[in-house]
Design a protein around this motif. Structure first.
Motif, PDB file in Angstrom:
ATOM      1  N   VAL A 165      33.733  45.020  56.578  1.00 54.60           N
ATOM      2  CA  VAL A 165      34.593  43.853  56.808  1.00 54.60           C
ATOM      3  C   VAL A 165      34.885  43.162  55.477  1.00 54.60           C
ATOM      4  O   VAL A 165      33.955  42.806  54.739  1.00 54.60           O
ATOM      5  N   PRO A 166      36.157  42.956  55.129  1.00 54.67           N
ATOM      6  CA  PRO A 166      36.488  42.318  53.848  1.00 54.67           C
ATOM      7  C   PRO A 166      36.180  40.829  53.853  1.00 54.67           C
ATOM      8  O   PRO A 166      36.196  40.172  54.895  1.00 54.67           O
ATOM      9  N   ASP A 167      35.907  40.308  52.654  1.00 59.18           N
ATOM     10  CA  ASP A 167      35.673  38.871  52.504  1.00 59.18           C
ATOM     11  C   ASP A 167      36.978  38.098  52.498  1.00 59.18           C
ATOM     12  O   ASP A 167      37.015  36.935  52.907  1.00 59.18           O
ATOM     13  N   GLU A 168      38.049  38.719  52.017  1.00 57.58           N
ATOM     14  CA  GLU A 168      39.366  38.084  51.959  1.00 57.58           C
ATOM     15  C   GLU A 168      40.446  39.132  52.202  1.00 57.58           C
ATOM     16  O   GLU A 168      40.250  40.311  51.905  1.00 57.58           O
ATOM     17  N   VAL A 169      41.582  38.676  52.718  1.00 57.87           N
ATOM     18  CA  VAL A 169      42.723  39.558  52.958  1.00 57.87           C
ATOM     19  C   VAL A 169      43.968  38.935  52.313  1.00 57.87           C
ATOM     20  O   VAL A 169      44.235  37.744  52.492  1.00 57.87           O
ATOM     21  N   PHE A 170      44.717  39.743  51.553  1.00 55.81           N
ATOM     22  CA  PHE A 170      45.937  39.276  50.909  1.00 55.81           C
ATOM     23  C   PHE A 170      47.072  40.261  51.150  1.00 55.81           C
ATOM     24  O   PHE A 170      46.847  41.458  51.351  1.00 55.81           O
ATOM     25  N   TRP A 171      48.281  39.733  51.113  1.00 48.88           N
ATOM     26  CA  TRP A 171      49.501  40.550  51.142  1.00 48.88           C
ATOM     27  C   TRP A 171      50.274  40.271  49.861  1.00 48.88           C
ATOM     28  O   TRP A 171      50.592  39.120  49.553  1.00 48.88           O
ATOM     29  N   ALA A 172      50.594  41.311  49.115  1.00 48.88           N
ATOM     30  CA  ALA A 172      51.334  41.124  47.869  1.00 48.88           C
ATOM     31  C   ALA A 172      52.687  40.479  48.124  1.00 48.88           C
ATOM     32  O   ALA A 172      53.175  39.686  47.310  1.00 48.88           O
ATOM     33  N   SER A 173      53.301  40.799  49.249  1.00 48.92           N
ATOM     34  CA  SER A 173      54.642  40.277  49.546  1.00 48.92           C
ATOM     35  C   SER A 173      54.663  38.759  49.730  1.00 48.92           C
ATOM     36  O   SER A 173      55.738  38.161  49.752  1.00 48.92           O
ATOM     37  N   GLN A 174      53.493  38.145  49.873  1.00 55.01           N
ATOM     38  CA  GLN A 174      53.421  36.695  50.015  1.00 55.01           C
ATOM     39  C   GLN A 174      53.119  35.993  48.687  1.00 55.01           C
ATOM     40  O   GLN A 174      52.862  34.787  48.676  1.00 55.01           O
ATOM     41  N   ARG A 175      53.189  36.732  47.571  1.00 52.43           N
ATOM     42  CA  ARG A 175      52.766  36.191  46.280  1.00 52.43           C
ATOM     43  C   ARG A 175      53.870  36.278  45.215  1.00 52.43           C
ATOM     44  O   ARG A 175      53.602  36.309  44.017  1.00 52.43           O
ATOM     45  N   PHE A 176      55.108  36.310  45.668  1.00 50.51           N
ATOM     46  CA  PHE A 176      56.215  36.509  44.721  1.00 50.51           C
ATOM     47  C   PHE A 176      56.356  35.363  43.726  1.00 50.51           C
ATOM     48  O   PHE A 176      56.711  35.585  42.564  1.00 50.51           O
ATOM     49  N   ASP A 177      56.102  34.139  44.144  1.00 43.30           N
ATOM     50  CA  ASP A 177      56.204  33.018  43.214  1.00 43.30           C
ATOM     51  C   ASP A 177      55.239  33.191  42.047  1.00 43.30           C
ATOM     52  O   ASP A 177      55.572  32.866  40.891  1.00 43.30           O
ATOM     53  N   LEU A 178      54.038  33.691  42.339  1.00 46.92           N
ATOM     54  CA  LEU A 178      53.060  33.949  41.290  1.00 46.92           C
ATOM     55  C   LEU A 178      53.578  35.007  40.321  1.00 46.92           C
ATOM     56  O   LEU A 178      53.482  34.852  39.089  1.00 46.92           O
ATOM     57  N   TYR A 179      54.149  36.090  40.860  1.00 44.31           N
ATOM     58  CA  TYR A 179      54.667  37.157  40.001  1.00 44.31           C
ATOM     59  C   TYR A 179      55.797  36.636  39.116  1.00 44.31           C
ATOM     60  O   TYR A 179      55.883  36.973  37.925  1.00 44.31           O
ATOM     61  N   TYR A 180      56.673  35.823  39.700  1.00 48.71           N
ATOM     62  CA  TYR A 180      57.786  35.268  38.918  1.00 48.71           C
ATOM     63  C   TYR A 180      57.266  34.401  37.770  1.00 48.71           C
ATOM     64  O   TYR A 180      57.822  34.422  36.660  1.00 48.71           O
ATOM     65  N   ASP A 181      56.202  33.638  38.017  1.00 43.35           N
ATOM     66  CA  ASP A 181      55.626  32.802  36.957  1.00 43.35           C
ATOM     67  C   ASP A 181      55.155  33.662  35.789  1.00 43.35           C
ATOM     68  O   ASP A 181      55.399  33.330  34.616  1.00 43.35           O
TER      69      ASP A 181
END
Length: 555
Positions: A165-181
């Motif tokens: 069981v993972p401790d955290e779950v992320f989706w890259a598609s929800q992090r576009f603002d971070l990538y743009y920065d």
């Protein structure tokens, strides 16, 4: 010590003995002997770096290093092969680093055996060292590798079954603002440029180790173009944002690799708003590993070149690169693992979905009745070695039997049964039923019965002998005759009519075999197991009103 440190030791010795210049070939030979399981490409890189460092030492420093190692002793023995999880020296001792791992699948298909190695070993290392295990879906392909429906639920179900069981779950598609920065930061530092060269022309220049005209852009101009890309004023195919790397690098794919590009009409089922600049996997993967504090990466050997490409990005930002294992491909003998082949087969109707028993998806193996512990035992055996490994089905079966044999109730199963009426059946007990006097009906397998001629004698196992009178392919008749067990006559499994339940068995090749089993099978819950005598292990899949559906696990 690791490869780099040991290689440096021998490079110093070789350089001191040969006028200040170490021979890389000699050092590579020593390193291979010390690290026989190490990937040769990675080993050579470490040796070359160590040789370069030793050859750059001034004469006085070289002698001092030689004297230091001479006091410690030169000869090092190959490390004994560790079974399971290799020790992480950097995660142990007073200066230990925390262990943060991630499993980063593309969710365009379900969890399968091919990426199970990375997933489980990442989890196991995090738990061994009290760290964190992250599940990150890398879904930044705008058109081709679209996420399957309910991907997160499906992956989490499989991971829960594996007890990972993972401790955290992320989706890259929800992090576009971070990538743009981060893209803007690269532009501001003069490390990226917006290229509008025709792809063929650009590729020709790169192969010639020549910069394209766009590479000379000022940061302000690149930023202006990038904002046009974000607003979709710049259209698909008009610009590609590229990272400035080393145009003289021996691998052309490393030279100025792409960071982001325009997509006018993205086809993605998870995006809450339409975005028009999509990051490359290489860029997104690097940013997320840094932002999430990942310190150990376990991924396939095909990604080993990513290290070279991503180091440019890490160096520009002053980040520390994670430790990494690059493992070989894992295959299961006779099982289909390719996601593209599976998807095509499903679309063409050759496969019945992601759980088709012919497939190597975790869902299919689970539904067939394999125990998660058997899969983990196999993974511990192959470890994180860089070489490809093909697991024989017989080995997996041996591991699986160890876990399921005790909990699998043994019972009689008659495949493709026909009705047999026996006259003069003896009164009394048999192994599975109390037999009544006179004529009695049984279920027996039709195939072996069809090979007998009228007048032939066969035996109902653990009961009595029968002389065959007639058989029309659906019903048979016979008469009980005297006689005991005789190896020369056929013995048939049987069930008393009325004491059996109808069964449909989904086989490993996706075919279905019909039969009858002892009636207590009908009381088993989905997920419970049984062992059909002389047939194999099965897992109850579904209980119907008059039919029990089971999946064949293995013999």
């Amino acid at each position: 010590m690791g490869v780099r440190e040991d290689a440096y030791r021998y490079a110093v010795k070789n350089a001191f003995q040969h006028g200040g210049k170490a021979d890389a070939g000699a050092v590579i030979g020593k390193a291979k002997a010390l690290y026989p399981d190490k990937d040769v490409k990675d080993l050579v890189k470490d040796v070359q770096a160590a040789v370069k460092e030793a050859n750059a030492l001034p004469a006085a420093k070289l002698k001092a290093e030689f004297d230091r190692f001479d006091q410690e002793g030169w000869e090092l023995r190959p490390k004994q092969k560790e079974i399971g999880l290799l020790s992480l020296e950097w995660a142990e001792g007073p200066n230990a680093e925390s262990v943060v791992t991630r499993f980063a699948p593309n969710p365009n298909g379900p969890f399968h055996l091919g990426n199970l190695r990375a997933a489980y070993m990442s989890y196991a290392y995090a738990k061994k060292y009290g760290g964190r295990f992250i599940l990150r879906f890398e879904d930044t392909d705008a058109k081709i590798k679209k996420p399957i429906e309910n991907a997160e639920r499906l992956f989490l179900e499989d991971l829960k079954w594996l007890e990972c069981v993972p401790d955290e779950v992320f989706w890259a598609s929800q992090r576009f603002d971070l990538y743009y920065d981060y893209l803007r930061k690269l532009i501001d530092r003069g490390k990226a440029y917006a290229c509008n060269c025709e792809s063929g022309a650009w590729r020709k220049l790169i192969e010639e180790k020549t910069a394209c005209p766009c590479r000379a852009q000022k940061p302000a101009e690149t930023l202006r173009i990038f904002e046009k890309m974000v607003s979709n004023e710049a259209k698909e195919g008009e610009y590609v944002l590229r990272l400035k790397t080393d145009l003289n690098h021996p691998d052309p794919s490393v030279r100025d690799w792409w960071l982001a590009r325009c997509v006018d009409e993205p086809e993605h089922n998870r995006m809450k708003k339409k975005v028009h600049v999509w990051p490359s996997f290489m860029f997104q993967n690097s940013v997320d590993d840094h932002e999430m504090g990942v310190t150990l990466i376990i991924r396939g050997q095909e990604h080993s070149q990513n290290v070279t490409k991503q180091r440019f990005l890490y160096d520009y930002f002053g980040w520390r690169f994670p430790h990494a294992f690059h493992t070989g491909r894992l295959k299961l003998e006779g099982i289909i693992l390719s996601k593209s082949d599976i998807k095509k087969g499903i679309e063409e109707g050759r496969f019945e979905g992601w759980e088709d028993p012919r497939l190597g998806t975790i869902r299919a193996l689970r539904r067939r009745g394999f125990d998660a512990r058997a899969l983990k035992d196999v993974l511990m055996e192959v470890g994180v070695a860089p070489n490809d490994a093909t697991i024989s089905m017989s080995k997996l079966i041996d591991y699986n039997k160890k876990y399921i044999e005790a909990e699998s109730e043994r019972m009689t199963f008659v495949a493709e049964p026909v009705e047999l009426t026996v006259k003069n059946a003896p009164v009394g007990g048999a192994e599975k039923a109390t037999l009544a006097a006179g004529a009695q009906k049984f279920w027996v397998a039709g195939k072996p019965l069809g090979k007998l001629k009228p007048g032939a004698v066969f035996r109902l196992k653990n009961a009595f002998n029968v002389k065959l009178a007639s058989f029309d392919g659906k019903k048979a008749a016979g008469e009980a005759v005297a006689g005991g067990v005789d190896p020369k006559i056929v013995g048939l499994n049987w069930l008393v009519d009325g004491g059996a339940t109808a069964v449909a068995v989904k086989m490993a090749d996706a075919s279905v075999r019909h039969g009858v089993a002892e009636s207590r099978l009908a009381w088993k819950k989905p997920g419970e197991r049984a062992y059909f005598d002389k047939f194999g292990f099965v897992r109850v899949d579904e209980q119907g009103k008059s039919l029990t559906n089971v999946w064949f696990t293995h013999e």
